[in-house]
Enzyme design. Structure first.
Site, PDB file in Angstrom:
ATOM      1  N   GLY A 135       0.815  -1.210   0.000  1.00  0.00           N
ATOM      2  CA  GLY A 135       0.000   0.000   0.000  1.00  0.00           C
ATOM      3  C   GLY A 135       0.846   1.256   0.000  1.00  0.00           C
ATOM      4  O   GLY A 135       2.052   1.196  -0.239  1.00  0.00           O
ATOM      5  N   ASN A 136       0.194   2.388   0.252  1.00  0.00           N
ATOM      6  CA  ASN A 136       0.919   3.654   0.314  1.00  0.00           C
ATOM      7  C   ASN A 136       0.280   4.548   1.377  1.00  0.00           C
ATOM      8  O   ASN A 136      -0.723   4.185   1.975  1.00  0.00           O
ATOM      9  CB  ASN A 136       0.939   4.329  -1.071  1.00  0.00           C
ATOM     10  N   ARG A 137       0.873   5.707   1.603  1.00  0.00           N
ATOM     11  CA  ARG A 137       0.489   6.557   2.736  1.00  0.00           C
ATOM     12  C   ARG A 137      -0.632   7.541   2.446  1.00  0.00           C
ATOM     13  O   ARG A 137      -0.919   8.415   3.267  1.00  0.00           O
ATOM     14  CB  ARG A 137       1.711   7.331   3.240  1.00  0.00           C
ATOM     15  N   SER A 138      -1.268   7.446   1.297  1.00  0.00           N
ATOM     16  CA  SER A 138      -2.332   8.404   1.001  1.00  0.00           C
ATOM     17  C   SER A 138      -3.500   8.235   1.974  1.00  0.00           C
ATOM     18  O   SER A 138      -3.942   7.124   2.249  1.00  0.00           O
ATOM     19  CB  SER A 138      -2.833   8.199  -0.427  1.00  0.00           C
TER      20      SER A 138
END
Ligand code: C5P
Length: 231
Positions: free
Chosen positions: A29-32
């Site tokens: 995933g990512n930090r958005s």
């Protein structure tokens, strides 16, 4: 109050960050957090638009006045955005879409082993923003589409750490969008913070600087530029 300059317009906004499954319990995933995309959806609705918000893994309350479609992976986000984009006037891709996904998803949880762990092989995800540009080009050449993907304005986002203008202009051209909102990252800005600053690159026009301020203000600045380009 806000102008009602988006009244009657059908607008699609994607927000959040995609998750690409590794096994039933793990993902890439990512930090958005979805804050900027949700601010875009909320302000567009306040300006009169009919908003479909495609939300990937966002833990925020539904914005008033928007229809929310929840997705997890890039493939699901692509399906939802393309479906909602048929007949839309504007599409804004504010979501952080994973560029890669695990080439295969394990059906059962990967077990800890004594030896070296198995590598996770990756494969490329489709670029949804570029695909929207391609679909629009195709729609403008065809004459028989019933509900073609032919938005008047396509907006992309990009996070750049250096050579913001040069990298951004190349990306704008490559992806065939009309506006590219470039966030300068790496100074405590963008991800997870209530404030944002941006340079909006305009196809065939001069860049517009949006000063550091609440994400709602950045959203309104984007809608001002979008409204100028609507027929
Ligand atoms: O190339 P880059 O990832 O920097 O481009 C960012 C823009 O492209 C964002 O608008 C993002 O939503 C979109 N994007 C996409 N599909 C991908 C990767 C990014 O639509 N697979």
């Amino acid at each position: 109050g806000r102008p009602r300059d988006l009244a009657g317009r059908k607008i699609v906004v994607s927000a959040g960050g995609t998750r690409e499954a590794i096994d039933p319990v793990r993902f890439l995933g990512n930090r958005s957090t979805g804050l900027q995309g949700y601010a875009l959806a909320r302000t567009a609705a306040a300006r009169g638009a009919e908003v479909t918000l495609v939300a990937a893994n966002v833990a925020l309350p539904d914005p008033a006045g928007a229809t929310v479609v929840r997705v997890e992976s890039a493939a699901q986000l692509r399906e939802a955005v393309l479906a909602a984009s048929a007949g839309a006037d504007v599409v804004v891709m504010a979501a952080a879409v994973a560029d890669f996904r695990p080439a295969s998803r394990h059906d059962v949880k990967i077990k800890k082993t004594d030896g070296a762990p198995e590598p996770i092989h990756l494969t490329k995800n489709p670029d949804i923003l570029a695909e929207l540009g391609e679909l629009r080009r195709a729609a403008r050449e065809a004459t028989d589409g019933l509900a073609p993907v032919d938005p008047a304005v396509i907006v992309g986002f990009a996070a750049e750490t250096h050579d913001v203008l040069a990298n951004g202009q190349a990306k704008l051209a490559r992806k065939g969008c009309d506006l590219l909102v470039v966030n300068q990252v790496g100074e405590g800005r963008a991800f997870g913070t209530p404030d944002n600053a941006a340079t909006v690159l305009v196809a065939g026009g001069e860049p517009v600087e949006v000063p550091l301020g609440p994400k709602e203000d950045v959203a309104d600045a984007v809608w001002d530029l979008v409204a100028l380009r609507l027929p």
